[in-house]
Each structure stands twice: as structure tokens, then as C-alpha cells.
Design a protein around this motif. Sequence first.
Motif, PDB file in Angstrom:
ATOM      1  N   UNK A  19      92.403  35.107  54.289  1.00  0.00           N
ATOM      2  CA  UNK A  19      93.399  34.015  55.060  1.00  0.00           C
ATOM      3  C   UNK A  19      92.559  33.165  56.005  1.00  0.00           C
ATOM      4  N   UNK A  20      91.710  33.554  56.696  1.00  0.00           N
ATOM      5  CA  UNK A  20      91.101  32.858  58.088  1.00  0.00           C
ATOM      6  C   UNK A  20      90.237  31.707  57.242  1.00  0.00           C
ATOM      7  N   UNK A  21      89.548  32.297  56.072  1.00  0.00           N
ATOM      8  CA  UNK A  21      88.850  31.209  55.314  1.00  0.00           C
ATOM      9  C   UNK A  21      89.615  30.149  54.551  1.00  0.00           C
ATOM     10  N   UNK A  22      90.652  30.616  53.949  1.00  0.00           N
ATOM     11  CA  UNK A  22      91.333  29.843  53.124  1.00  0.00           C
ATOM     12  C   UNK A  22      92.089  28.859  54.003  1.00  0.00           C
ATOM     13  N   UNK A  23      92.515  29.406  55.130  1.00  0.00           N
ATOM     14  CA  UNK A  23      93.348  28.602  56.081  1.00  0.00           C
ATOM     15  C   UNK A  23      92.478  27.415  56.578  1.00  0.00           C
ATOM     16  N   UNK A  24      91.156  27.693  56.950  1.00  0.00           N
ATOM     17  CA  UNK A  24      90.212  26.846  57.469  1.00  0.00           C
ATOM     18  C   UNK A  24      90.244  25.546  56.406  1.00  0.00           C
ATOM     19  N   UNK A  25      89.955  26.097  55.121  1.00  0.00           N
ATOM     20  CA  UNK A  25      89.638  25.275  53.987  1.00  0.00           C
ATOM     21  C   UNK A  25      90.954  24.279  53.584  1.00  0.00           C
ATOM     22  N   UNK A  26      91.994  24.558  54.153  1.00  0.00           N
ATOM     23  CA  UNK A  26      93.258  23.705  54.261  1.00  0.00           C
ATOM     24  C   UNK A  26      93.464  23.157  55.302  1.00  0.00           C
ATOM     25  N   UNK A  27      92.558  23.171  56.290  1.00  0.00           N
ATOM     26  CA  UNK A  27      92.797  22.353  57.492  1.00  0.00           C
ATOM     27  C   UNK A  27      93.753  23.199  58.615  1.00  0.00           C
ATOM     28  N   UNK A  28      93.978  24.397  58.255  1.00  0.00           N
ATOM     29  CA  UNK A  28      94.911  24.983  59.410  1.00  0.00           C
ATOM     30  C   UNK A  28      94.252  25.697  60.325  1.00  0.00           C
ATOM     31  N   UNK A  29      94.360  25.428  61.576  1.00  0.00           N
ATOM     32  CA  UNK A  29      93.393  26.127  62.513  1.00  0.00           C
ATOM     33  C   UNK A  29      93.912  27.574  62.827  1.00  0.00           C
ATOM     34  N   UNK A  30      95.246  28.008  62.753  1.00  0.00           N
ATOM     35  CA  UNK A  30      95.666  29.416  62.934  1.00  0.00           C
ATOM     36  C   UNK A  30      96.714  29.570  62.343  1.00  0.00           C
ATOM     37  N   UNK A  31      97.249  31.023  62.255  1.00  0.00           N
ATOM     38  CA  UNK A  31      98.242  31.456  61.824  1.00  0.00           C
ATOM     39  C   UNK A  31      98.754  32.621  62.239  1.00  0.00           C
ATOM     40  N   UNK A  32     100.162  33.249  62.028  1.00  0.00           N
ATOM     41  CA  UNK A  32     100.278  34.431  62.488  1.00  0.00           C
ATOM     42  C   UNK A  32     100.478  35.499  61.390  1.00  0.00           C
ATOM     43  N   UNK A  33     100.252  36.713  61.762  1.00  0.00           N
ATOM     44  CA  UNK A  33     100.162  37.759  60.753  1.00  0.00           C
ATOM     45  C   UNK A  33     100.715  39.041  61.510  1.00  0.00           C
ATOM     46  N   UNK A  34     101.242  39.994  60.681  1.00  0.00           N
ATOM     47  CA  UNK A  34     101.628  41.354  61.454  1.00  0.00           C
ATOM     48  C   UNK A  34     100.427  42.270  61.330  1.00  0.00           C
ATOM     49  N   UNK A  35      99.483  42.066  60.340  1.00  0.00           N
ATOM     50  CA  UNK A  35      98.464  43.104  60.232  1.00  0.00           C
ATOM     51  C   UNK A  35      97.558  43.049  61.457  1.00  0.00           C
ATOM     52  N   UNK A  36      97.634  44.185  61.842  1.00  0.00           N
ATOM     53  CA  UNK A  36      96.769  44.511  63.219  1.00  0.00           C
ATOM     54  C   UNK A  36      97.524  44.730  64.402  1.00  0.00           C
ATOM     55  N   UNK A  37      98.904  44.528  64.250  1.00  0.00           N
ATOM     56  CA  UNK A  37      99.638  44.390  65.724  1.00  0.00           C
ATOM     57  C   UNK A  37      99.723  45.904  66.045  1.00  0.00           C
ATOM     58  N   UNK A  38      99.494  46.159  67.332  1.00  0.00           N
ATOM     59  CA  UNK A  38      99.554  47.484  68.140  1.00  0.00           C
ATOM     60  C   UNK A  38      98.086  48.110  67.704  1.00  0.00           C
ATOM     61  N   UNK A  39      96.944  47.360  67.152  1.00  0.00           N
ATOM     62  CA  UNK A  39      95.702  48.099  67.214  1.00  0.00           C
ATOM     63  C   UNK A  39      94.627  47.382  67.905  1.00  0.00           C
ATOM     64  N   UNK A  40      93.499  47.759  67.858  1.00  0.00           N
ATOM     65  CA  UNK A  40      92.441  47.201  68.565  1.00  0.00           C
ATOM     66  C   UNK A  40      92.107  45.703  67.863  1.00  0.00           C
ATOM     67  N   UNK A  41      92.567  45.365  66.696  1.00  0.00           N
ATOM     68  CA  UNK A  41      92.492  44.227  66.106  1.00  0.00           C
ATOM     69  C   UNK A  41      93.216  43.123  66.850  1.00  0.00           C
ATOM     70  N   UNK A  42      94.497  43.604  67.488  1.00  0.00           N
ATOM     71  CA  UNK A  42      95.140  42.448  68.257  1.00  0.00           C
ATOM     72  C   UNK A  42      94.740  42.215  69.857  1.00  0.00           C
ATOM     73  N   UNK A  43      93.811  43.162  70.312  1.00  0.00           N
ATOM     74  CA  UNK A  43      93.404  42.861  71.769  1.00  0.00           C
ATOM     75  C   UNK A  43      93.175  41.429  71.950  1.00  0.00           C
TER      76      UNK A  43
END
Length: 237
Positions: free
Chosen positions: A106-130
Motif C-alpha cells: 500500500x505504501x507503493x500503491x499510495x505513492x503511485x496515486x499521489x497519496x503521501x500518507x495513510x492510516x492503518x491498524x496494522x502494526x499498532x502496539x508493536x515495534x512497527x509503530x515506534x
Amino acid sequence: MKKIYPNAKTALDGLLSDDMLIAAGGFGLCGIPELLLEAIKDSGVKDLTFASNNAGVDDFGIGILLQTKQVRKMISSYVGENAEFMRQYLSGELELEFNPQGTLAERMRAAGHGIPGFYTKTGVGTVIAEGKDEKDFPTGPNGEMETYIMEEGIFADLSIVKAWKADETGNLVFRKTARNFNPPAAMCGKTCVVEVEEIVPTGSLDPDSIHLPGIYVHRIIQGEHEKRIEQRTIREA
């Protein structure tokens, strides 16, 4: 615009430089741009950052660039099957930014559609969220607030992908599971270079069968591909 080039070296001419960010398609060894990766290795560019699901194996795919120490950082979701990747990471020679697979796509797809950022639940509460921005939204079953983290789009300097067929304008068709990360990787680069098995005349592809429109594609090469099988599992005779 002429998009067809004779080989990988000429297709990458003028596009490569040290310290660049490259988005690469493929999943494991399926649908990887092997000819373009070989040409990148031969060019000698270094300190590269790759956004790719994984890094191939030790002697194939992005793995050949790890062997020559041309990769500084990987933005990946899976790092198995590659002993040199593991060695460099554990010794501090290689920087690694872990991404869940869906988030990376989604980070790749978003950039391809001109979207600089988005919110996701994936990774909440893990090291990914740091270190990432968090925000609550009323998305629970009864409107309860739930926490999301913000992920940034991947805007690459260069995209390299592998497709099955292309027409002369760059419309692409991928073959079954080799489609994988290739379409979003193709979208997010300032320049997209594609290697294919076959180039067909413009107008010969069924419009409903085109997986990625040629507007995303800048350069195309046709070549012979090794198509390795990463894990061969067969039954006993």
C-alpha cells in the motif's frame, strides 16, 4: 515516445546513481526483474536503498547486490532464504526497515496515486509503530475509537519490474502469481523500467486483460529469463 530498448544496460542508461531509492517488484523469486538487477550490479552504483518484499536468495535477485555490498538499506517484509542478508543485518552492515506485506504494497500503491500518507491498524502496539503518528478513529463494532498509525508512501527514484507481456506503448500483462508486488512497485517510481518475455503490437492486447496501463511505464526490454524455483517440493516416486 519510444519506450523499447535493446537490453537492460541501455534501458538504465542515465537513470542510475549512488544513494538512490529503487522499488523492485517480485515475491521470493517469482516475477523478479532479474535482468535489470544484473545490469544494476554491473553498473557499480552503491549505497542503494531497495523497497522490495524480500532480497532474493544469496546468488540471485537482489541477493547479487548484497554480495557486492551495493545495498545500504532494505525496506522489506520478509528477509528469509538469504544467509548474506542475515549476516549483514546482524553485523550492522545493512540497515533494515521492516514493513508488514500489506503495508509495503500500500505504501507503493499510495505513492503511485499521489497519496503521501495513510492510516492503518496494522502494526499498532508493536515495534512497527515506534516513532509514527497515531490517531484514533470511530471504527469499532459499535463506534468505539480504535488506534491507527500513519504510514508514508514510498516515492522511489526508479522502479524495476518484471511482466509477461507488453505492447509498444507499455501496457502490461502479468502472469498469474508473478503479478504480486510488480504493479504497485511500477507505480511509485519517477521512472519505471520493465523487462518482459514478449512485446506485442499496440492494439493486440485485450483492454480488459491489461493489468497496468502504459502511462506508468517509461522503458521496456525483452529478454530470456531463468525463472528459478525457490523451494522445489515433489512427492516421492
